[in-house]
Design a protein around this motif. Structure first.
Motif, PDB file in Angstrom:
ATOM      1  N   ILE A   5       0.865  -1.201   0.000  1.00  0.00           N
ATOM      2  CA  ILE A   5       0.000   0.000   0.000  1.00  0.00           C
ATOM      3  C   ILE A   5       0.891   1.237   0.000  1.00  0.00           C
ATOM      4  CG2 ILE A   5      -0.269   0.199   2.523  1.00  0.00           C
ATOM      5  CD1 ILE A   5      -3.306   0.744   1.972  1.00  0.00           C
ATOM      6  N   GLY A   6       0.370   2.341  -0.517  1.00  0.00           N
ATOM      7  CA  GLY A   6       1.119   3.598  -0.526  1.00  0.00           C
ATOM      8  C   GLY A   6       2.424   3.443  -1.283  1.00  0.00           C
ATOM      9  N   SER A   8       4.621   1.379  -1.021  1.00  0.00           N
ATOM     10  CA  SER A   8       4.969  -0.007  -1.321  1.00  0.00           C
ATOM     11  C   SER A   8       4.112  -0.581  -2.436  1.00  0.00           C
ATOM     12  CB  SER A   8       4.854  -0.865  -0.052  1.00  0.00           C
ATOM     13  OG  SER A   8       5.931  -0.540   0.806  1.00  0.00           O
ATOM     14  N   SER A  50       6.407  -4.434   2.027  1.00  0.00           N
ATOM     15  CA  SER A  50       6.128  -3.509   3.127  1.00  0.00           C
ATOM     16  C   SER A  50       7.449  -3.118   3.750  1.00  0.00           C
ATOM     17  CB  SER A  50       5.227  -4.162   4.182  1.00  0.00           C
ATOM     18  OG  SER A  50       5.086  -3.299   5.289  1.00  0.00           O
ATOM     19  N   ARG A  51       7.731  -1.831   3.709  1.00  0.00           N
ATOM     20  CA  ARG A  51       9.001  -1.360   4.261  1.00  0.00           C
ATOM     21  C   ARG A  51       9.079  -1.705   5.749  1.00  0.00           C
ATOM     22  NH1 ARG A  51      11.899   2.732   6.495  1.00  0.00           N
ATOM     23  NH2 ARG A  51      13.662   3.414   5.236  1.00  0.00           N
ATOM     24  N   SER A  52       8.017  -1.356   6.485  1.00  0.00           N
ATOM     25  CA  SER A  52       8.019  -1.589   7.935  1.00  0.00           C
ATOM     26  C   SER A  52       7.769  -3.060   8.258  1.00  0.00           C
ATOM     27  CB  SER A  52       6.917  -0.751   8.589  1.00  0.00           C
ATOM     28  OG  SER A  52       5.654  -1.138   8.056  1.00  0.00           O
ATOM     29  N   GLY A  53       7.057  -3.734   7.387  1.00  0.00           N
ATOM     30  CA  GLY A  53       6.669  -5.125   7.660  1.00  0.00           C
ATOM     31  C   GLY A  53       5.550  -5.229   8.663  1.00  0.00           C
ATOM     32  N   THR A  83       2.461  -3.093   8.320  1.00  0.00           N
ATOM     33  CA  THR A  83       1.250  -2.397   7.872  1.00  0.00           C
ATOM     34  C   THR A  83       0.053  -3.361   7.837  1.00  0.00           C
ATOM     35  OG1 THR A  83       2.601  -0.868   6.632  1.00  0.00           O
ATOM     36  CG2 THR A  83       0.285  -0.980   6.008  1.00  0.00           C
ATOM     37  N   THR A  96      -1.576  -4.499   4.448  1.00  0.00           N
ATOM     38  CA  THR A  96      -0.726  -5.364   3.626  1.00  0.00           C
ATOM     39  C   THR A  96      -0.656  -6.765   4.219  1.00  0.00           C
ATOM     40  OG1 THR A  96       0.541  -3.460   2.916  1.00  0.00           O
ATOM     41  CG2 THR A  96       1.618  -5.615   2.701  1.00  0.00           C
ATOM     42  N   GLY A 147       9.230   5.004   1.787  1.00  0.00           N
ATOM     43  CA  GLY A 147       8.426   4.263   0.816  1.00  0.00           C
ATOM     44  C   GLY A 147       8.071   5.053  -0.434  1.00  0.00           C
ATOM     45  N   ARG A 148       7.616   6.283  -0.251  1.00  0.00           N
ATOM     46  CA  ARG A 148       7.145   7.032  -1.425  1.00  0.00           C
ATOM     47  C   ARG A 148       8.282   7.485  -2.329  1.00  0.00           C
ATOM     48  NH1 ARG A 148       6.393   9.562   3.194  1.00  0.00           N
ATOM     49  NH2 ARG A 148       7.376  11.573   3.635  1.00  0.00           N
ATOM     50  N   GLN A 150       0.649  10.853  -3.583  1.00  0.00           N
ATOM     51  CA  GLN A 150       1.224  10.447  -2.291  1.00  0.00           C
ATOM     52  C   GLN A 150       2.532  11.177  -2.029  1.00  0.00           C
ATOM     53  OE1 GLN A 150       2.871   6.514  -1.761  1.00  0.00           O
ATOM     54  NE2 GLN A 150       3.020   6.783   0.448  1.00  0.00           N
ATOM     55  N   GLU A 159       2.229  13.505   1.249  1.00  0.00           N
ATOM     56  CA  GLU A 159       2.874  13.028   2.485  1.00  0.00           C
ATOM     57  C   GLU A 159       4.186  13.749   2.745  1.00  0.00           C
ATOM     58  OE1 GLU A 159       3.500   8.811   2.872  1.00  0.00           O
ATOM     59  OE2 GLU A 159       1.543   8.534   3.783  1.00  0.00           O
ATOM     60  N   GLN A 210       6.180  11.192   8.039  1.00  0.00           N
ATOM     61  CA  GLN A 210       4.725  11.323   7.842  1.00  0.00           C
ATOM     62  C   GLN A 210       4.008  11.051   9.166  1.00  0.00           C
ATOM     63  OE1 GLN A 210       6.591   9.183   5.874  1.00  0.00           O
ATOM     64  NE2 GLN A 210       6.297   7.469   7.275  1.00  0.00           N
ATOM     65  N   VAL A 234       0.166  10.417   9.643  1.00  0.00           N
ATOM     66  CA  VAL A 234      -0.496   9.175   9.205  1.00  0.00           C
ATOM     67  C   VAL A 234      -0.586   8.189  10.366  1.00  0.00           C
ATOM     68  CG1 VAL A 234      -0.347   7.276   7.535  1.00  0.00           C
ATOM     69  CG2 VAL A 234       0.425   9.553   6.878  1.00  0.00           C
ATOM     70  N   LYS A 249      -3.404   5.014  12.210  1.00  0.00           N
ATOM     71  CA  LYS A 249      -2.896   3.634  12.264  1.00  0.00           C
ATOM     72  C   LYS A 249      -3.014   3.089  13.683  1.00  0.00           C
ATOM     73  CE  LYS A 249       0.678   2.885   8.796  1.00  0.00           C
ATOM     74  NZ  LYS A 249       2.101   2.691   8.584  1.00  0.00           N
TER      75      LYS A 249
HETATM   76  O1  LIG Z   1       5.785  -0.014   3.279  1.00  0.00           O
HETATM   77  P1  LIG Z   1       4.933   0.031   4.496  1.00  0.00           P
HETATM   78  O2  LIG Z   1       5.730   0.103   5.752  1.00  0.00           O
HETATM   79  O3  LIG Z   1       3.953  -1.100   4.501  1.00  0.00           O
HETATM   80  O4  LIG Z   1       4.104   1.370   4.442  1.00  0.00           O
HETATM   81  C1  LIG Z   1       3.144   1.634   3.471  1.00  0.00           C
HETATM   82  C2  LIG Z   1       2.645   3.049   3.573  1.00  0.00           C
HETATM   83  O5  LIG Z   1       1.921   3.198   4.762  1.00  0.00           O
HETATM   84  C3  LIG Z   1       2.107   4.243   5.669  1.00  0.00           C
HETATM   85  O6  LIG Z   1       0.911   4.532   6.287  1.00  0.00           O
HETATM   86  C4  LIG Z   1       2.817   5.485   5.216  1.00  0.00           C
HETATM   87  O7  LIG Z   1       2.100   6.651   5.443  1.00  0.00           O
HETATM   88  C5  LIG Z   1       3.240   5.440   3.765  1.00  0.00           C
HETATM   89  O8  LIG Z   1       4.254   6.381   3.588  1.00  0.00           O
HETATM   90  C6  LIG Z   1       3.732   4.080   3.406  1.00  0.00           C
HETATM   91  O9  LIG Z   1       4.152   4.110   2.059  1.00  0.00           O
END
Ligand SMILES: O=P(O)(O)OC[C@H]1O[C@H](O)[C@H](O)[C@@H](O)[C@@H]1O
Length: 431
Positions: A79-80, A82, A128-131, A133, A136, A188-189, A267, A271, A396, A399, A403
Motif C-alpha cells: 500500500i502507498g 509499497s 512492506s518497508r516496515s513489515g 502495515t 498489507t 516508501g514514497r 502520495q 505526504e 509522515q 499518518v 494507524k
Molecule cells: O511499506 P509500508 O511500511 O507497509 O508502508 C506503506 C505506507 O503506509 C504508511 O501509512 C505510510 O504513510 C506510507 O508512507 C507508506 O508508504
C-alpha cells in the motif's frame, strides 16, 4: 524530462511568478541544492533515495525474482509507497504478465480481484518497508489462504520485499522465501527505483537498466540553478505558485498509461509536503477524460490551482475512419493521436488564455528510460520543494495517528487514539 514553466509566469497567469522573483528564488535553490548534495553524499535519511540510480542492482533483483519469473499473473500486495511506484511502472508499460495490485482492504473488492485468477500460474509480490502495515499483512494472509485453497504452495510462489527486521522479514526467513531489502534511508514514497518498485517491473520483463539510466540522466541535471534543472524548475515553480495562492496542484497526464502516475505523485506530494500547516493539495486528473469533467472549474473556478500537464510522444496511433456525415469529415483526416495532441494543446492554451497557471512536463515516450527520469525528476522536485518550505520531507507523523487508532479498535494494543474514536461528536440527520 523537460519542463516548460512559461505558462506559470506572472506575465501569463494569476497567480503567477515573475521572472525576477524566480531569479531571486534561484538563490534559495542554490542553497537547497547544497543541502541536498550533502544529504546524498552522507546517505542521510531520505536524501539517500536520490542515490538509487547508482545503488539499485538490477542483477540482484532479477536473481531474486527468478523463481517466480514465469508467472502469468503477479499479485502485488502493498500500500502507498509499497505499491504505487510499482503500479506506475507496470501500468505504463506493455507486458504479457497480468498484474493485480491489492492495497485496499474492501472485502468485496479483494474477493473480486482474486476470483477467477488461475493461481497455479500466479505469483505473490508482498511489499512492506516496515513489515507491520495492517492492510498489507491482512491482504497477504488472505492471498496465502486463496493459494492454499487452490492447492498451490504459496511458499514456492512468493517474493518478499521488506526492511531488515520486522514481522514480514521473520515470515520470509521462516519459510525461506526469496526476499529483497528495502534500502536503508529510502522512505516508501521515494522507493520506486529500488526493489520496492522494480520487482514487479522485473517479473513483467521490463528493462531495469533503462529505468535506472533514465533516472541517472535526471540525476545528472541536479545543479544549483532551477534554470538548468527540469526537476528543480518544477519544484521551485510549484513552491512559488503555492505561496502566491495556488494551493492545489492538479496532475493531468495526457496518456491513459500514465494515469497511475498521478496517484503516485499525489502520495509523494501530499505526504512529503503536507506538514506544519503547509503543503499543496495534489489532485488527480487525466487528459482528455477530465476536460469533460474538471476543466470548467480549472478555467473559471477559484484562482487557487496549478495544472501540471504531463505529455508523452505516443509510439502507436490509430486513424479515425472516414464518414459521409459532413460535420464529422474533419475527423476522418486525423488520427486519434492527432486528436489527443490537439486536445492537449487546446486545453493548455485555454487555461493560459484565462490566465490560469499551468506547467508542462514533457516525456519523449512512455518507455522505461523516460519513466525512470520522470519518477526521479518528480522525487527531486519534491525534495527541493521540501527544502524551500522548510519541512521535514521524509516523515509522515500525521499518518500514524489513524494507524494506532485502528490497531486499538481491533484489539492490537492499548492506544489513546482509539478512545477518541468513541468520543466522536454526532449530529445525525436520519431518513
Ligand atoms: O511499506 P509500508 O511500511 O507497509 O508502508 C506503506 C505506507 O503506509 C504508511 O501509512 C505510510 O504513510 C506510507 O508512507 C507508506 O508508504
Amino acid at each position: 524530462m523537460n519542463v516548460d514553466i512559461g505558462n506559470a509566469l506572472a506575465s501569463v497567469a494569476s497567480p503567477g511568478v515573475s521572472r525576477a522573483s524566480l531569479e531571486r528564488l534561484d538563490e534559495q535553490v542554490a542553497a537547497a541544492h547544497e543541502r541536498i548534495e550533502r544529504g546524498m553524499a552522507n546517505a542521510d535519511h531520505g536524501y539517500e533515495a536520490l542515490n538509487l540510480p547508482e545503488r539499485t542492482d538490477p542483477d540482484e533483483i532479477r536473481a531474486a525474482v527468478e523463481p517466480v519469473a514465469d508467472a502469468d499473473t503477479l499479485i502485488t500486495v502493498g500500500i502507498g509507497g509499497s505499491s504505487l511506484g510499482a503500479a506506475t511502472i507496470v501500468d505504463a508499460l506493455e507486458s504479457d504478465t497480468e498484474t493485480v495490485f491489492l492495497d485496499n482492504v474492501d472485502p468485496e473488492w479483494v474477493s473480486g480481484r482474486l476470483d477467477g485468477l488461475a493461481l497455479e500460474n500466479a505469483a505473490i509480490n508482498v511489499v512492506s518497508r516496515s513489515g507491520t502495515t495492517a492492510e498489507t499483512l491482512a491482504n497477504f494472509l488472505v492471498v496465502r489462504e486463496a493459494f492454499e485453497d487452490a492447492g498451490v504452495d504459496w511458499t514456492e510462489r512468493t517474493i518478499v520485499t521488506t526492511g531488515e527486521s520486522g514481522p514480514l522479514r521473520d515470515l520470509a526467513d521462516r519459510h525461506d522465501l526469496p526476499s529483497l531489502k528495502v534500502p536503508d534511508g529510502v522512505p516508501g514514497r521515494f522507493s520506486a527505483l529500488s526493489a520496492v518498485g522494480m520487482v514487479a517491473a522485473a517479473v513483467c520483463g521490463h528493462d531495469l537498466e533503462a529505468l535506472l539510466a533514465g533516472a541517472a540522466a535526471e540525476r545528472e541535471t541536479l545543479s544549483g540553478s532551477l534554470f538548468d534543472c527540469p526537476a528543480y524548475a518544477y519544484g521551485a515553480t510549484t513552491y512559488a505558485l503555492d505561496g502566491r495562492g495556488a494551493g492545489v496542484n492538479a496532475m493531468m497526464p495526457y496518456a491513459e498509461s500514465l494515469e497511475t502516475s498521478a496517484e503516485w505523485f499525489a502520495q509523494l506530494w501530499a505526504e512529503s509536503l503536507g506538514k506544519d500547516d503547509l503543503g499543496q493539495t495534489p489532485v488527480r486528473a487525466l487528459g482528455v477524460t477530465d476536460q469533460h469533467s474538471q476543466l470548467q472549474l480549472y478555467r473559471a473556478g477559484p484562482r487557487d490551482k496549478l495544472v501540471t500537464f504531463v505529455t508523452a510522444d505516443a509510439d502507436a496511433d490509430r486513424s479515425i475512419p472516414t464518414t459521409d456525415v459532413e460535420e464529422l469529415a474533419y475527423l476522418g483526416d486525423a488520427t486519434l493521436g492527432e486528436l489527443l495532441e490537439a486536445e492537449f494543446e487546446a486545453t493548455e492554451a485555454s487555461l493560459a488564455a484565462a490566465g490560469r497557471p499551468n506547467v508542462r512536463v514533457e516525456l519523449e515516450a512512455v518507455d522505461e528510460y523516460e519513466l525512470g527520469g520522470f519518477l526521479y525528476g518528480m522525487e527531486a522536485a519534491c525534495v527541493l520543494a521540501g527544502e524551500l518550505y522548510g519541512v521535514n520531507t521524509f516523515e509522515q507523523p500525521a499518518v500514524e495517528w489513524a494507524k494506532k487508532a485502528t490497531r486499538g479498535l481491533l484489539g492490537g494494543g492499548e492506544f489513546e487514539e482509539a478512545k477518541a474514536v468513541a468520543e466522536k461528536t454526532e449530529l445525525r440527520v436520519e431518513r
